[in-house]
Write a protein that holds these residues in place. Sequence first.
Motif, PDB file in Angstrom:
ATOM      1  N   GLY A  65      18.466 -35.920  -0.533  1.00 32.16           N
ATOM      2  CA  GLY A  65      17.030 -35.703  -0.407  1.00 32.16           C
ATOM      3  C   GLY A  65      16.202 -36.377  -1.495  1.00 32.16           C
ATOM      4  O   GLY A  65      15.004 -36.166  -1.595  1.00 32.16           O
ATOM      5  N   MET A  66      16.852 -37.194  -2.331  1.00 34.90           N
ATOM      6  CA  MET A  66      16.150 -37.934  -3.391  1.00 34.90           C
ATOM      7  C   MET A  66      15.892 -39.355  -2.908  1.00 34.90           C
ATOM      8  O   MET A  66      16.571 -39.845  -1.998  1.00 34.90           O
ATOM      9  CB  MET A  66      17.020 -38.011  -4.653  1.00 34.90           C
ATOM     10  CG  MET A  66      17.362 -36.672  -5.271  1.00 34.90           C
ATOM     11  SD  MET A  66      18.395 -36.878  -6.741  1.00 34.90           S
ATOM     12  CE  MET A  66      20.005 -37.098  -6.001  1.00 34.90           C
ATOM     13  N   ALA A  67      14.956 -40.022  -3.567  1.00 34.54           N
ATOM     14  CA  ALA A  67      14.721 -41.430  -3.248  1.00 34.54           C
ATOM     15  C   ALA A  67      16.020 -42.204  -3.440  1.00 34.54           C
ATOM     16  O   ALA A  67      16.679 -42.072  -4.469  1.00 34.54           O
ATOM     17  CB  ALA A  67      13.620 -42.001  -4.125  1.00 34.54           C
ATOM     18  N   HIS A  68      16.398 -42.982  -2.453  1.00 34.02           N
ATOM     19  CA  HIS A  68      17.611 -43.787  -2.514  1.00 34.02           C
ATOM     20  C   HIS A  68      17.460 -44.832  -3.616  1.00 34.02           C
ATOM     21  O   HIS A  68      16.419 -45.471  -3.732  1.00 34.02           O
ATOM     22  CB  HIS A  68      17.819 -44.464  -1.159  1.00 34.02           C
ATOM     23  CG  HIS A  68      19.155 -45.073  -0.981  1.00 34.02           C
ATOM     24  ND1 HIS A  68      19.580 -46.184  -1.690  1.00 34.02           N
ATOM     25  CD2 HIS A  68      20.187 -44.726  -0.174  1.00 34.02           C
ATOM     26  CE1 HIS A  68      20.801 -46.499  -1.325  1.00 34.02           C
ATOM     27  NE2 HIS A  68      21.188 -45.628  -0.403  1.00 34.02           N
ATOM     28  N   GLY A  69      18.489 -45.004  -4.417  1.00 35.96           N
ATOM     29  CA  GLY A  69      18.453 -45.955  -5.515  1.00 35.96           C
ATOM     30  C   GLY A  69      18.130 -47.375  -5.074  1.00 35.96           C
ATOM     31  O   GLY A  69      17.511 -48.144  -5.818  1.00 35.96           O
TER      32      GLY A  69
END
Length: 155
Positions: A65-69
């Motif tokens: 659920g975090m911004a993809h690297g």
Amino acid sequence: MADGATSVPTRSTPRTDEATAQLRARELHGNDRTCRSLGIELDVAGPGHATVRMLVTETMTNGFGMAHGGYLFLLADAAFSFACNTHGPTTVAQGAQVTFLRPAAVGDELWAEAVERSRFGRAGLYDVTVRRADGTVIAEFRGHSQMISGRPGTA
């Protein structure tokens, strides 16, 4: 420029004026389909520096659920590209690395500021800091550029 960094022109690398640098970066941004499709906006550009911004959307998140690297790297790489092409001849990434420091979330507006550290012959070195709109540093990126057309100091 960030942290008081400056570009020091040499005899082989004449200084590019602000208006010309800005025009070069804006033309490159206008032709960048990836930036346009992701909503990456070019905010500021000048000789050897550029700042871009992007809003993190749900389609940019990873399984946590975090911004993809990859999107954070892409944002930093875009700022790097615009900064190193403000001087004229076509310049591309020879190599780059990123260090992720904090996660970004859906709804975060991210800013990436690229600063030229050094240009020498056909090569250059640039640092990019990715921040949330509140100033929190998310990632640090270092890019090595290589001019592939023209000569140093020519357009």
